[in-house]
Design an enzyme around this catalytic site. Structure first.
Site, PDB file in Angstrom:
ATOM      1  N   GLY A  24       0.901  -1.266  -0.036  1.00 24.17           N
ATOM      2  CA  GLY A  24       0.015  -0.005   0.110  1.00 24.17           C
ATOM      3  C   GLY A  24       0.882   1.203  -0.009  1.00 24.17           C
ATOM      4  N   GLY A  27       4.122   0.763   2.470  1.00 24.64           N
ATOM      5  CA  GLY A  27       5.227  -0.278   2.186  1.00 24.64           C
ATOM      6  C   GLY A  27       4.409  -1.640   1.779  1.00 24.64           C
ATOM      7  N   VAL A  29       3.872  -5.786   2.716  1.00 27.25           N
ATOM      8  CA  VAL A  29       3.608  -6.749   3.847  1.00 27.25           C
ATOM      9  C   VAL A  29       4.123  -8.217   3.496  1.00 27.25           C
ATOM     10  CG1 VAL A  29       1.902  -7.792   5.658  1.00 27.25           C
ATOM     11  CG2 VAL A  29       1.813  -5.478   4.633  1.00 27.25           C
ATOM     12  N   LYS A  47       5.738  -5.593   8.000  1.00 26.92           N
ATOM     13  CA  LYS A  47       5.353  -4.412   7.394  1.00 26.92           C
ATOM     14  C   LYS A  47       6.731  -3.632   7.105  1.00 26.92           C
ATOM     15  CE  LYS A  47       1.337  -1.518   7.155  1.00 26.92           C
ATOM     16  NZ  LYS A  47       0.380  -0.988   7.925  1.00 26.92           N
ATOM     17  N   ASP A 152     -10.056   3.917   9.722  1.00 25.10           N
ATOM     18  CA  ASP A 152      -9.812   3.294   8.372  1.00 25.10           C
ATOM     19  C   ASP A 152     -10.500   1.954   8.365  1.00 25.10           C
ATOM     20  OD1 ASP A 152      -9.300   3.206   5.692  1.00 25.10           O
ATOM     21  OD2 ASP A 152      -7.167   2.589   5.679  1.00 25.10           O
TER      22      ASP A 152
END
Length: 413
Positions: A24, A27, A29, A47, A152
């Site tokens: 994303g 960075g 995962v 991550k 989120d």
């Protein structure tokens, strides 16, 4: 500089990055193995930031969510809520390239977004179980002092483990409400973002809105505001303003229209989560959890009261006006009429216990006055009173006032 996803297979710090899982804005995962003295210790998710060459201060800023979540996990006393939050094990900066990294619990499973995409509409019972787990985890965060807001929440940030248990992930936008006013603009995914969060004023009620969108999408396979499409010639800010205005006027269709496994109770909960104004939603996810787990005394059959969207706001506004008038009207026909109107409004909003109290006071006024001389009107009032008690789950009082109604009908006082 090596692209982040190309680090798959390498050892970064004490972590072997075994499999690239996705990426994303922050960075990538990786499914990874934590090493101790060169030996496998445990399976983790790592991550890793796209940005390299970070200073210690920049790394701390970039990983602020990890520190917030770790602090929250220490303060949460609800063991059940912790089961649905992903545990953070480690955070830091890699050497020599200076990337920020976060090591956390690895959950083997699929996202709720993938489940909805694969299955479409979910059974209301299963969705309610998952929503209860989400609300439990969020509620624990919301009830901290100060509370922590996810900002989120969306199906893509909910992982369903192989144990069929929910885990909330990606707290990269988590914030304490007093800090959110300093955030430039909105943060989060627009489709799931509460109207006030789009202007940087996120509160626990903003997460409640996102949970409502998530539940609606899970139950119907569709977004509650899918038909609201702003004109393409507007700027980004103009489109956001257009959407906020449109949502305020839009009445969301009940989930049960698209999914016959949805009960009236679940309809009401979802629609209250989706209210435009934060004050009209549940205050926080702990209240959503209480509503989801509380047994409803209201029968599921019968016509659905208008508890969604703009009609509900009008009802609540009128109820406020009536209650204010009752506070200053002590006796006489005016108070009697206000009590009847208040009871009607409360009943339409499914607040049947309060409606019964209003009707009972109205009935008691008739026993010492000439307000209702006509038998038909007395029978009607007693019928409404018995029904309000029945809908509130108080069968004893319902039977009592039904018996009084029968006496009235038979000409006995």
């Amino acid at each position: 500089m090596t692209p982040t996803r190309d680090l798959e297979g390498q050892v970064v710090g004490n972590y072997l990055l075994e499999e690239f899982l996705g990426e994303g804005a922050f960075g990538a995962v990786f499914r990874s193995t934590q090493l101790a003295l060169g030996e496998p210790l445990r399976r983790v998710a790592v991550k890793l930031s796209h940005r390299a060459g970070l200073t210690d201060g920049e790394t701390v800023d970039l990983l602020g969510d990890a520190f917030l979540l770790a602090d929250a996990m220490d303060r949460i006393t609800d063991a059940a809520a912790k089961l649905h939050l992903v545990h953070v094990f480690d955070a830091g900066r890699t050497e020599p390239d200076g990337r920020a990294f976060l090591a956390m619990e690895y959950v083997d499973g699929m996202s709720l977004a993938d489940r909805i995409a694969h299955q479409g509409r979910l059974d209301a019972g299963q969705l309610t179980t998952w929503a209860t787990e989400i609300a439990g985890a969020l509620g624990a965060l919301h009830r901290l002092d100060p509370p922590l807001v996810h900002r989120d929440l969306k199906p893509g940030n909910v992982v369903l483990g192989r144990d069929n248990r929910v885990r909330l992930i990606d707290f990269g936008l988590a914030v304490r409400p007093e800090e959110s006013t300093h955030t430039a603009g909105g943060a989060g995914t627009v489709d799931y973002m509460a109207p006030e969060a789009a202007t940087g004023r996120a509160t626990p009620a903003s997460d409640v809105y996102s949970l409502g969108v998530l539940m609606y999408e899970g139950l119907t396979g569709d977004h509650p505001f899918r038909d609201l499409i702003p004109p393409i010639d507007l700027s980004d800010d103009g489109q956001e303003a257009w959407l906020r205005a449109a949502k305020e006027q839009h009445s969301v269709v009940r989930p049960s229209v698209a999914n016959n496994t949805v009960t009236r109770k679940l309809d009401r909960i979802v629609l209250q989560c989706l209210e435009y104004h934060p004050s009209e939603r549940f205050t926080d996810a702990a209240e959503v959890l209480a509503a989801l787990t509380r047994e409803s005394p209201v029968p599921e059959e019968g016509p659905e009261p208008p508890t969604d969207g703009k009609p509900a706001r009008r009802l609540r506004k009128r109820l406020q006006d009536v209650e204010a008038a009752l506070a200053t009207t002590r006796s006489g026909r005016d108070r009697f009429d206000l009590l009847r109107e208040s009871a009607e409004l409360l009943g339409r909003l499914d607040q049947h216990a309060q409606a019964a109290l209003r009707l009972r006071e109205a009935w008691e006024m008739t026993e010492h006055s000439a307000l209702l001389r006509d038998t038909r009107h007395r029978v009607r009032l007693l019928t409404e009173l018995a029904e309000a008690y029945r809908r509130s789950g108080n069968e004893f009082q319902a039977a009592r006032f039904a018996a009084l109604r029968n006496r009235e009908q038979n000409g006995h006082r």
